[in-house]
Design a protein around this motif. Sequence first.
Motif, PDB file in Angstrom:
ATOM      1  N   ASP A 130      -7.736  16.911   2.957  1.00 28.57           N
ATOM      2  CA  ASP A 130      -8.157  16.260   4.211  1.00 28.57           C
ATOM      3  C   ASP A 130      -9.324  17.001   4.861  1.00 28.57           C
ATOM      4  N   LEU A 131     -10.271  17.442   4.023  1.00 28.36           N
ATOM      5  CA  LEU A 131     -11.397  18.233   4.506  1.00 28.36           C
ATOM      6  C   LEU A 131     -12.739  17.530   4.332  1.00 28.36           C
ATOM      7  N   ARG A 132     -12.729  16.228   4.108  1.00 30.19           N
ATOM      8  CA  ARG A 132     -13.995  15.502   3.973  1.00 30.19           C
ATOM      9  C   ARG A 132     -14.707  15.456   5.321  1.00 30.19           C
ATOM     10  N   SER A 138     -16.096   6.859   8.341  1.00 28.38           N
ATOM     11  CA  SER A 138     -15.512   7.399   9.564  1.00 28.38           C
ATOM     12  C   SER A 138     -15.252   8.903   9.458  1.00 28.38           C
ATOM     13  N   PRO A 139     -15.743   9.689  10.405  1.00 26.82           N
ATOM     14  CA  PRO A 139     -15.399  11.117  10.431  1.00 26.82           C
ATOM     15  C   PRO A 139     -13.986  11.362  10.948  1.00 26.82           C
ATOM     16  N   TYR A 140     -13.329  10.295  11.411  1.00 31.24           N
ATOM     17  CA  TYR A 140     -11.957  10.419  11.908  1.00 31.24           C
ATOM     18  C   TYR A 140     -10.951   9.740  10.978  1.00 31.24           C
ATOM     19  N   SER A 141     -11.345   9.541   9.727  1.00 33.26           N
ATOM     20  CA  SER A 141     -10.407   9.048   8.727  1.00 33.26           C
ATOM     21  C   SER A 141      -9.283  10.064   8.526  1.00 33.26           C
ATOM     22  N   HIS A 142      -8.162   9.580   8.034  1.00 37.70           N
ATOM     23  CA  HIS A 142      -7.061  10.493   7.694  1.00 37.70           C
ATOM     24  C   HIS A 142      -7.486  11.518   6.650  1.00 37.70           C
ATOM     25  N   ALA A 143      -8.524  11.217   5.873  1.00 41.46           N
ATOM     26  CA  ALA A 143      -9.029  12.142   4.856  1.00 41.46           C
ATOM     27  C   ALA A 143      -9.915  13.237   5.444  1.00 41.46           C
ATOM     28  N   THR A 145      -8.977  14.821   8.554  1.00 47.04           N
ATOM     29  CA  THR A 145      -8.217  15.378   9.675  1.00 47.04           C
ATOM     30  C   THR A 145      -8.368  16.890   9.796  1.00 47.04           C
ATOM     31  N   MET A 146      -8.225  17.616   8.706  1.00 43.36           N
ATOM     32  CA  MET A 146      -8.282  19.072   8.800  1.00 43.36           C
ATOM     33  C   MET A 146      -9.710  19.574   8.994  1.00 43.36           C
ATOM     34  N   ARG A 166     -14.778  17.100  -4.900  1.00 41.24           N
ATOM     35  CA  ARG A 166     -15.777  18.144  -5.132  1.00 41.24           C
ATOM     36  C   ARG A 166     -16.387  18.602  -3.803  1.00 41.24           C
ATOM     37  N   GLU A 167     -16.688  17.639  -2.924  1.00 40.13           N
ATOM     38  CA  GLU A 167     -17.250  17.965  -1.611  1.00 40.13           C
ATOM     39  C   GLU A 167     -16.329  18.925  -0.855  1.00 40.13           C
ATOM     40  N   GLU A 168     -15.037  18.625  -0.865  1.00 42.27           N
ATOM     41  CA  GLU A 168     -14.085  19.471  -0.161  1.00 42.27           C
ATOM     42  C   GLU A 168     -13.996  20.851  -0.805  1.00 42.27           C
ATOM     43  N   MET A 169     -14.019  20.906  -2.125  1.00 41.21           N
ATOM     44  CA  MET A 169     -13.917  22.189  -2.814  1.00 41.21           C
ATOM     45  C   MET A 169     -15.117  23.069  -2.494  1.00 41.21           C
TER      46      MET A 169
END
Length: 281
Positions: A130-132, A138-143, A145-146, A166-169
């Motif tokens: 959940d670090l996208r 949306s920057p407020y998607s459940h994906a 949140t963190m 990959r983006e989150e990693m």
Amino acid sequence: MTFLGLSENPESAKIVFLPAPYDATTSFYPGTRFGPRRIIEASPYLEFYDEETDCEVYQKAPFLTLPEEELPIAPQNMLEELKRRLKPYLERNMFPVVLGGEHTVSLAPIEILAEKHPGLCVVQIDAHADLRESYQGSPYSHACTMRRALEYGIELFPIGIRAISREEMEFVRDKGLEIFWAKDVVFKPHSIAQKISQRIGSRSVYVTIDLDGFDPSEVPGVGTPEPGGLKWYDALVILKELAGLNVVGFDVVELLPADNRSPFFAAKLIYKFLSYLFCRI
């Protein structure tokens, strides 16, 4: 409806349950907006006595269940409304338990608790990072949140992760974040729980529990199931360790009540964690 189905006295309550029936950014199976109601409906069928703590926690720390009310569709408006509902109870130093709804709802309690408790840590039990930065526009998607929670200045401890982009990693590496992967937690939950506990120390901590952090064999009723997650006793090891810290609230989110056992599991998990927190072993 009340948690456990019991009559409640708002004046003596110490724990407040806030239903957050929201799933406007759901990306796979929708329906988590029905999660809070199903958790509350399942709760009267729990055994109120907890043999591990030798306690009936609702008697030590009486409950108050707020009514379920519709939330605005726009995520930022939804979060402002949740904060508005929660703040009066935090001002009375009541302990919040937020019932989701999709994971985006966690941002409301995290934001106001980060203001109230400088240096707040967040322990995240979840299948997904959940670090996208943004997801589906949306920057407020459940994906996300963190990623948004980190903007409140919190320190994050993600547990049970087994799906990451990959983006989150790249973000994790850039920020020096540590992820406690599911493949490690299921083999050594005690050592990981102790490591996190030692790092948090005397700081305040909020716990956010996405039910897809559990293996689907335990909780099939989630919107984005991932194989290979935590089992019941893995989670209890972690929650029992965290209960020895200064936990200032928690949530349970992402229940998609398409079966009968997942709502009961969620209700039992909530009651068990409260037993650890308010009935010291």
